[in-house]
Each structure stands twice: as C-alpha cells, then as structure tokens.
Write an enzyme that holds these catalytic residues in place. Structure first.
Site, PDB file in Angstrom:
ATOM      1  N   GLU A   1       1.418  -5.451   7.059  1.00  0.00           N
ATOM      2  CA  GLU A   1       0.604  -6.559   7.559  1.00  0.00           C
ATOM      3  C   GLU A   1       1.026  -6.886   8.981  1.00  0.00           C
ATOM      4  OE1 GLU A   1      -0.569 -11.197   6.391  1.00  0.00           O
ATOM      5  OE2 GLU A   1       0.670  -9.985   5.041  1.00  0.00           O
TER       6      GLU A   1
ATOM      7  N   ILE B   1      -6.342  -8.454   3.433  1.00  0.00           N
ATOM      8  CA  ILE B   1      -6.976  -9.180   4.539  1.00  0.00           C
ATOM      9  C   ILE B   1      -8.477  -8.956   4.564  1.00  0.00           C
ATOM     10  CG2 ILE B   1      -7.123  -9.340   7.054  1.00  0.00           C
ATOM     11  CD1 ILE B   1      -4.140  -8.848   7.176  1.00  0.00           C
TER      12      ILE B   1
ATOM     13  N   ASN C   1       0.573   0.919   6.113  1.00  0.00           N
ATOM     14  CA  ASN C   1       1.093   0.093   5.021  1.00  0.00           C
ATOM     15  C   ASN C   1       1.749  -1.128   5.634  1.00  0.00           C
ATOM     16  OD1 ASN C   1       2.312  -0.950   2.684  1.00  0.00           O
ATOM     17  ND2 ASN C   1       4.089   0.400   2.887  1.00  0.00           N
TER      18      ASN C   1
ATOM     19  N   CYS D   1       0.853  -1.178   0.000  1.00  0.00           N
ATOM     20  CA  CYS D   1       0.000   0.000   0.000  1.00  0.00           C
ATOM     21  C   CYS D   1       0.893   1.233   0.000  1.00  0.00           C
ATOM     22  CB  CYS D   1      -0.904   0.022   1.226  1.00  0.00           C
ATOM     23  SG  CYS D   1      -2.127  -1.318   1.294  1.00  0.00           S
TER      24      CYS D   1
END
Length: 212
Positions: A80, A57, A78, A2
């Site tokens: 995970e 997700i 940005n 992202c």
C-alpha cells in the site's frame, strides 16, 4: 496482503514453459490473494509476472494485476502506498489514469522518474516492474521490509516471489543454508540476504534490484 511472482530469462531468450511455470508459482501463493489472479508475459516471452490480489483500495477490474502501462511497462505490486493521492495529483499532467489504485501511481511515477520513483513512495511495498523499452526488470522493497521479496537465479533464469516456497520447485535440490540457520537459531531471524533455503535470497529492506 497480495502475492507477486515472476520469471525473467537473463539472456533475453523466450522461455518455453513460461506461462505454466507462472501459474504454478501463483497457485503456491494463492492464499495471499483471494480476490483475483492474473498472469502477464512480455511479447518476446522472455519475462512474465503473476499476481494474487487482495482488493483494498480500488475494487474495480481496472485495478487488476499484473497492471500494464501505456508505455510498455507492466507491474506486479504487493502493499500500500500511503501518499498515492498526492502522487496521483502530481503525475496527472503526464499520465492518463485508468484506475483509482495506488498501483498505477507506481507505473506513472516510473514513467516520469525511472528507478528514482522509489524515493517518492511512502508506504509498505514490494514490487517488480517490467520495462519493455529497456528490456529490464526493476524490483524494490520498502524501507522496513514489511512486504517480502525472495529470489533465486537458476541456469540463467531469475525467479522471484512473495514467499520462498514458490521458488522451491525450481531448485535442483532442497537444502538448508547453514549460515542462515545459525543466524535464525541465535536471533530468531536471518540478518542478511540469505534465507533458510540454500540458493534462495531475500531482497533486503530499503533495497532495489535491477535485472537486465
């Protein structure tokens, strides 16, 4: 992948071109997130966030960013968070979750632990979180520096983005940082906070930054 970007006036004053500047930064990192784009600005107009989304997700609209919290916070994230299911379970008694995203777990964690939330995160990340109650921007980068975070301060205004090129339009001139260039020619990367662009720095891995 992202993309995030943002602007904060260090004096707390309203920024007259906040939204168009955020939009310009967002366009320069558009390739980082083909699944959505968003812009948020604080009520007083002294701070704003932009986000380019690559949905992984939670694909729902509730997981769009910048994401706002119920307590006057907003985040552009940005990366995970691998342990977000455990965090979600731990934080459920004090936060009413509206999405199934790992992004919201950072907001919920900040509401409980403040800036210590970073110590609870396991993953790869860079994020910027606006705290309206304290008029504070809190930024952090993962321990290995997998996700990028670049910033500069110009005329009392703090700018940040996932890529240095989103900051270049605001520089008074484009020049090379000689020290960073020497590092790059020697090691094939810069070893400190300086970048090849004079005036643009990178938040080092495992570091946090507060603007208030």
């Amino acid at each position: 992948m992202c993309g995030i970007a943002g602007i904060v006036d260090l004096k707390g004053a309203e920024l007259p071109r906040l939204r168009p500047n955020l939009a310009a930064m967002s366009r320069l990192i558009a390739h980082r997130g083909p699944d959505g784009a968003g812009i948020w600005q604080a009520a007083g107009g002294q701070a704003g966030l932009a986000h380019r989304r690559l949905a992984i997700i939670d694909l729902s609209a509730e997981a769009s960013q910048p994401m706002e919290g119920a307590n006057g916070t907003a985040i552009a994230f940005n990366g995970e968070i691998y342990n977000f299911p455990e965090l979600r379970e731990e934080l459920a008694d004090g936060w009413s979750f509206r999405s199934h995203s790992d992004t919201e777990c950072i907001l919920a964690g900040y509401a409980r632990w403040g800036r210590d939330v970073v110590g609870h995160l396991r993953g790869m990340f860079s994020f910027a979180l606006w705290d309206e109650g304290n008029r504070r921007l809190f930024c952090a980068r993962d321990r290995f520096g997998i996700k990028p975070f670049y910033y500069t301060v110009l005329d009392g205004v703090f700018y940040f983005a996932s890529e240095a090129k989103a900051l270049v339009p605001f520089l008074p001139e484009i020049d090379t940082d000689a020290g960073a260039l020497a590092e790059y020619l020697t090691f094939q990367y810069t070893i400190g906070e300086h970048t090849l662009f004079k005036g643009i720095k990178q938040l080092l891995p495992g570091h946090a930054l507060t603007v208030e």
